[in-house]
Write a protein that holds these residues in place. Structure first.
Motif, PDB file in Angstrom:
ATOM      1  N   VAL A   1      -5.234   8.344  -8.144  1.00  8.13           N
ATOM      2  CA  VAL A   1      -5.225   7.327  -7.095  1.00  8.13           C
ATOM      3  C   VAL A   1      -6.046   7.787  -5.899  1.00  8.13           C
ATOM      4  O   VAL A   1      -5.823   8.854  -5.369  1.00  8.13           O
ATOM      5  CB  VAL A   1      -3.786   7.020  -6.640  1.00  8.13           C
ATOM      6  CG1 VAL A   1      -3.778   6.033  -5.498  1.00  8.13           C
ATOM      7  CG2 VAL A   1      -2.953   6.502  -7.805  1.00  8.13           C
TER       8      VAL A   1
ATOM      9  N   ASP B   1       1.785  11.688  -9.250  1.00  3.43           N
ATOM     10  CA  ASP B   1       0.582  12.471  -9.021  1.00  3.43           C
ATOM     11  C   ASP B   1      -0.378  12.474 -10.208  1.00  3.43           C
ATOM     12  O   ASP B   1      -1.555  12.743 -10.049  1.00  3.43           O
ATOM     13  CB  ASP B   1       0.938  13.922  -8.683  1.00  3.43           C
ATOM     14  CG  ASP B   1       1.555  14.036  -7.302  1.00  3.43           C
ATOM     15  OD1 ASP B   1       1.330  13.141  -6.465  1.00  3.43           O
ATOM     16  OD2 ASP B   1       2.270  15.021  -7.074  1.00  3.43           O
TER      17      ASP B   1
ATOM     18  N   LEU C   1       0.814  -1.208   0.000  1.00  5.02           N
ATOM     19  CA  LEU C   1       0.000   0.000   0.000  1.00  5.02           C
ATOM     20  C   LEU C   1       0.852   1.264   0.000  1.00  5.02           C
ATOM     21  O   LEU C   1       0.586   2.211  -0.740  1.00  5.02           O
ATOM     22  CB  LEU C   1      -0.941  -0.007   1.207  1.00  5.02           C
ATOM     23  CG  LEU C   1      -1.867   1.189   1.362  1.00  5.02           C
ATOM     24  CD1 LEU C   1      -2.782   1.327   0.150  1.00  5.02           C
ATOM     25  CD2 LEU C   1      -2.688   1.042   2.634  1.00  5.02           C
ATOM     26  N   GLU C   2       1.902   1.291   0.813  1.00  3.23           N
ATOM     27  CA  GLU C   2       2.743   2.496   0.879  1.00  3.23           C
ATOM     28  C   GLU C   2       3.406   2.795  -0.467  1.00  3.23           C
ATOM     29  O   GLU C   2       3.556   3.953  -0.846  1.00  3.23           O
ATOM     30  CB  GLU C   2       3.793   2.360   1.980  1.00  3.23           C
ATOM     31  CG  GLU C   2       3.215   2.438   3.376  1.00  3.23           C
ATOM     32  CD  GLU C   2       2.375   3.693   3.600  1.00  3.23           C
ATOM     33  OE1 GLU C   2       2.808   4.804   3.220  1.00  3.23           O
ATOM     34  OE2 GLU C   2       1.268   3.554   4.139  1.00  3.23           O
TER      35      GLU C   2
ATOM     36  N   LEU D   1      -7.320   5.832  -2.389  1.00  2.00           N
ATOM     37  CA  LEU D   1      -7.211   4.579  -1.657  1.00  2.00           C
ATOM     38  C   LEU D   1      -8.210   4.526  -0.527  1.00  2.00           C
ATOM     39  O   LEU D   1      -8.347   5.458   0.242  1.00  2.00           O
ATOM     40  CB  LEU D   1      -5.791   4.431  -1.108  1.00  2.00           C
ATOM     41  CG  LEU D   1      -4.673   4.491  -2.143  1.00  2.00           C
ATOM     42  CD1 LEU D   1      -3.330   4.564  -1.438  1.00  2.00           C
ATOM     43  CD2 LEU D   1      -4.745   3.283  -3.044  1.00  2.00           C
TER      44      LEU D   1
ATOM     45  N   LYS E   1       0.800   4.264  -2.818  1.00  2.00           N
ATOM     46  CA  LYS E   1       0.541   5.675  -2.491  1.00  2.00           C
ATOM     47  C   LYS E   1       1.588   6.606  -3.096  1.00  2.00           C
ATOM     48  O   LYS E   1       1.326   7.796  -3.284  1.00  2.00           O
ATOM     49  CB  LYS E   1       0.516   5.871  -0.973  1.00  2.00           C
ATOM     50  CG  LYS E   1      -0.704   5.294  -0.312  1.00  2.00           C
ATOM     51  CD  LYS E   1      -0.622   5.512   1.200  1.00  2.00           C
ATOM     52  CE  LYS E   1      -1.816   4.948   1.921  1.00  2.00           C
ATOM     53  NZ  LYS E   1      -1.714   5.124   3.377  1.00  2.00           N
ATOM     54  N   ARG E   2       2.773   6.093  -3.405  1.00  2.00           N
ATOM     55  CA  ARG E   2       3.846   6.926  -3.951  1.00  2.00           C
ATOM     56  C   ARG E   2       3.825   7.012  -5.472  1.00  2.00           C
ATOM     57  O   ARG E   2       4.717   7.609  -6.061  1.00  2.00           O
ATOM     58  CB  ARG E   2       5.197   6.400  -3.487  1.00  2.00           C
ATOM     59  CG  ARG E   2       5.475   6.623  -2.016  1.00  2.00           C
ATOM     60  CD  ARG E   2       6.926   6.363  -1.662  1.00  2.00           C
ATOM     61  NE  ARG E   2       7.370   5.027  -1.976  1.00  2.00           N
ATOM     62  CZ  ARG E   2       7.343   3.981  -1.141  1.00  2.00           C
ATOM     63  NH1 ARG E   2       6.896   4.141   0.084  1.00  2.00           N
ATOM     64  NH2 ARG E   2       7.769   2.798  -1.514  1.00  2.00           N
TER      65      ARG E   2
END
Length: 95
Positions: A89, A85, A77-78, A91, A81-82
């Motif tokens: 996304v 942009d 997940l981390e 979540l 998230k990266r």
């Protein structure tokens, strides 16, 4: 979109909106030929109806992002998230 796996964006009707070079390589078609095309021609005939039903169900649920192993390796997940942009996304978890 410089991801090594195939990355694409559909509209809510299942038509390609954009894709990266890796997806062009996977499908054998340049982005100019993929944009506006429905995803069904790229799915085995026996899976087209179930896939279309899943896409329609996800649209009804307002899901606007999917990740599949055919297009990108599973990731924590981390790391997800990266992502850059420019990817839409959002979540959420059920926990």
């Amino acid at each position: 979109m410089n991801h090594p796996g195939g990355v694409y964006e559909f509209d809510f009707n299942g038509h390609f909106q954009r894709c990266n070079k890796a997806l062009e390589s996977i499908t054998g078609y340049p982005a100019s030929h993929l944009i506006g095309v429905h995803f069904n021609p790229f799915i085995a005939h026996s899976f087209q109806q179930p896939t279309q039903q899943q896409q329609e169900d996800l649209t009804r649920r307002h899901c606007d992002l999917l990740q599949g192993y055919l297009f990108a390796r599973p990731m924590p997940l981390e790391e997800l998230k990266r992502l850059p942009d420019y990817l839409p996304v959002a979540l959420t978890t059920n926990n």
